[in-house]
Scaffold this motif. Structure first.
Motif, PDB file in Angstrom:
ATOM      1  N   ARG A  80       0.824  -1.220   0.000  1.00 54.10           N
ATOM      2  CA  ARG A  80       0.000   0.000   0.000  1.00 54.10           C
ATOM      3  C   ARG A  80       0.857   1.269   0.000  1.00 54.10           C
ATOM      4  O   ARG A  80       0.674   2.158   0.812  1.00 54.10           O
ATOM      5  N   GLY A  81       1.843   1.310  -0.878  1.00 53.77           N
ATOM      6  CA  GLY A  81       2.677   2.491  -1.049  1.00 53.77           C
ATOM      7  C   GLY A  81       3.897   2.557  -0.155  1.00 53.77           C
ATOM      8  O   GLY A  81       4.698   3.485  -0.274  1.00 53.77           O
ATOM      9  N   LYS A  82       4.074   1.607   0.738  1.00 52.44           N
ATOM     10  CA  LYS A  82       5.249   1.583   1.616  1.00 52.44           C
ATOM     11  C   LYS A  82       6.155   0.432   1.194  1.00 52.44           C
ATOM     12  O   LYS A  82       5.694  -0.677   0.933  1.00 52.44           O
ATOM     13  N   ILE A  83       7.448   0.704   1.151  1.00 51.35           N
ATOM     14  CA  ILE A  83       8.426  -0.329   0.842  1.00 51.35           C
ATOM     15  C   ILE A  83       8.717  -1.095   2.129  1.00 51.35           C
ATOM     16  O   ILE A  83       9.117  -0.507   3.139  1.00 51.35           O
ATOM     17  N   VAL A  84       8.489  -2.409   2.086  1.00 51.78           N
ATOM     18  CA  VAL A  84       8.642  -3.247   3.274  1.00 51.78           C
ATOM     19  C   VAL A  84       9.652  -4.357   2.968  1.00 51.78           C
ATOM     20  O   VAL A  84       9.443  -5.149   2.052  1.00 51.78           O
ATOM     21  N   PRO A  85      10.764  -4.407   3.711  1.00 54.60           N
ATOM     22  CA  PRO A  85      11.705  -5.525   3.540  1.00 54.60           C
ATOM     23  C   PRO A  85      11.086  -6.810   4.078  1.00 54.60           C
ATOM     24  O   PRO A  85      10.388  -6.788   5.092  1.00 54.60           O
ATOM     25  N   ILE A  86      11.357  -7.927   3.389  1.00 50.21           N
ATOM     26  CA  ILE A  86      10.862  -9.230   3.804  1.00 50.21           C
ATOM     27  C   ILE A  86      12.052 -10.080   4.251  1.00 50.21           C
ATOM     28  O   ILE A  86      12.973 -10.315   3.472  1.00 50.21           O
ATOM     29  N   VAL A  87      12.019 -10.521   5.498  1.00 48.66           N
ATOM     30  CA  VAL A  87      13.095 -11.306   6.083  1.00 48.66           C
ATOM     31  C   VAL A  87      12.698 -12.777   6.074  1.00 48.66           C
ATOM     32  O   VAL A  87      11.590 -13.132   6.489  1.00 48.66           O
ATOM     33  N   ASP A 138      11.730  -0.284  14.893  1.00 48.44           N
ATOM     34  CA  ASP A 138      12.527   0.939  14.807  1.00 48.44           C
ATOM     35  C   ASP A 138      11.879   1.978  13.891  1.00 48.44           C
ATOM     36  O   ASP A 138      12.542   2.583  13.059  1.00 48.44           O
ATOM     37  N   GLY A 139      10.560   2.133  14.003  1.00 51.80           N
ATOM     38  CA  GLY A 139       9.839   3.135  13.230  1.00 51.80           C
ATOM     39  C   GLY A 139       9.520   2.722  11.802  1.00 51.80           C
ATOM     40  O   GLY A 139       8.985   3.514  11.034  1.00 51.80           O
ATOM     41  N   SER A 140       9.836   1.501  11.422  1.00 44.79           N
ATOM     42  CA  SER A 140       9.563   1.009  10.070  1.00 44.79           C
ATOM     43  C   SER A 140       8.808  -0.305  10.134  1.00 44.79           C
ATOM     44  O   SER A 140       8.736  -0.945  11.179  1.00 44.79           O
ATOM     45  N   LEU A 141       8.285  -0.705   8.986  1.00 47.44           N
ATOM     46  CA  LEU A 141       7.629  -1.997   8.884  1.00 47.44           C
ATOM     47  C   LEU A 141       8.607  -3.009   8.300  1.00 47.44           C
ATOM     48  O   LEU A 141       9.359  -2.699   7.383  1.00 47.44           O
ATOM     49  N   VAL A 142       8.599  -4.226   8.841  1.00 46.87           N
ATOM     50  CA  VAL A 142       9.430  -5.325   8.354  1.00 46.87           C
ATOM     51  C   VAL A 142       8.550  -6.563   8.302  1.00 46.87           C
ATOM     52  O   VAL A 142       7.805  -6.837   9.247  1.00 46.87           O
ATOM     53  N   GLY A 143       8.632  -7.311   7.199  1.00 47.29           N
ATOM     54  CA  GLY A 143       7.862  -8.536   7.060  1.00 47.29           C
ATOM     55  C   GLY A 143       8.691  -9.750   7.444  1.00 47.29           C
ATOM     56  O   GLY A 143       9.844  -9.871   7.031  1.00 47.29           O
TER      57      GLY A 143
END
Length: 162
Positions: A57-64, A97-102
């Motif tokens: 939804r418009g946010k870049i989310v790293p996937i671990v 840390d203020g970001s989204l991570v998958g």
């Protein structure tokens, strides 16, 4: 030693998930949402456990790849099981840390409540477990649930420093 009524009333609300045939839990407060796996854009020269990034939804989310991050074996997927396994895979999107991570997991079991009296510290149970990654081990019905410390698991120095 019987637990007191006050202690028994303190509960953690967790999202339980499966990873490499074990059940893990993350406190629900750390979770933003749970999604189905999406097409991942691979990032050149990234950490081995970073599967890539997605546009959520418009946010870049790293996937671990949580299996790799925790040093667990890769999934063994025969052709017939691959379709079933892939359909149950989920990505748990956490705030870090203020970001989204998958976090890529095999499947989500559900939300459960676990009394703090049923949780033991990892150092008391198993000395080989990296106690920084594990908050404790809980007992729910007849199953053990490994409670992950999301902050420690996602801290970059833990991966790069090894």
């Amino acid at each position: 030693m019987a637990p007191t009524t006050e202690a028994a009333e303190r509960e953690l609300q967790l999202v339980a998930f499966r990873l490499a045939r074990e059940t893990y839990g993350i406190e629900i407060a750390a979770i933003n949402e749970i999604i189905r796996p999406q097409e991942v854009t691979h990032v050149p020269r990234s950490a081995e456990d970073l599967k890539g990034i997605i546009n959520l939804r418009g946010k870049i989310v790293p996937i671990v790849n949580l299996r790799r991050r925790l040093g667990l074996p890769e999934a063994e997927e025969p052709a017939a099981e691959a379709r079933t396994s892939a359909s149950s895979q989920r990505v748990i999107v956490v705030n870090y840390d203020g970001s989204l991570v998958g976090l890529e997991v095999d499947s989500v079991v559900g939300v459960l409540r676990l009394s703090e009296t049923l949780i033991e510290k990892p150092t008391e149970m198993v000395e080989t477990v990296d106690s920084e990654f594990v908050l404790g081990v809980g007992k729910h019905q007849d199953e053990l649930i490994i409670l992950l410390n999301v902050e420690a698991v996602l801290k970059p120095s833990d991966v790069n420093g090894r």
